[in-house]
Write an enzyme that holds these catalytic residues in place. Structure first.
Site, PDB file in Angstrom:
ATOM      1  NE  ARG A  21      42.915  40.302  43.236  1.00  0.00           N
ATOM      2  CZ  ARG A  21      43.594  39.169  43.150  1.00  0.00           C
ATOM      3  NH1 ARG A  21      44.547  39.028  42.256  1.00  0.00           N
ATOM      4  NH2 ARG A  21      43.331  38.170  43.966  1.00  0.00           N
ATOM      5  CG  ASN A  39      45.179  41.949  45.489  1.00  0.00           C
ATOM      6  OD1 ASN A  39      44.233  42.699  45.285  1.00  0.00           O
ATOM      7  ND2 ASN A  39      45.019  40.737  45.978  1.00  0.00           N
TER       8      ASN A  39
END
Length: 91
Positions: A21, A39
């Site tokens: 990320r 996520n």
């Protein structure tokens, strides 16, 4: 307000716990895109992104290139809509 392309992209593989990320957010700063990355509980990473079709295509290709060893599968779906995001963030 003009419509833009919105894509939902799911990355599968070893994509959690490896800075995925963070890297996506860093890559987003190089492109004219907005949205977020987060996520999923099933182990995938979800990317919601808005921009021009070509810019989104290049952005996702750069994610694939930089995170090559971690991504096993990518699922994509695109629509046209009015912009809904400002900036790009990790959620």
């Amino acid at each position: 307000m003009a419509e833009i392309t919105h894509e939902t992209v799911y990355f599968s593989g070893r994509v959690q716990g490896v800075g995925f990320r963070f890297n996506v957010r860093q890559i987003a700063q190089e492109y004219d895109v907005t949205g977020f990355v987060r996520n999923c509980v099933d182990g995938r990473v979800e990317l919601e992104v808005e921009g021009s079709p070509g810019t989104i295509r290049e952005f996702v290709a750069m994610i694939e290139e930089r995170m090559h060893g971690y991504v096993r599968q990518i699922e994509r779906s695109a629509t046209r809509r009015t912009p809904q995001f400002r900036g790009f963030e990790i959620r």
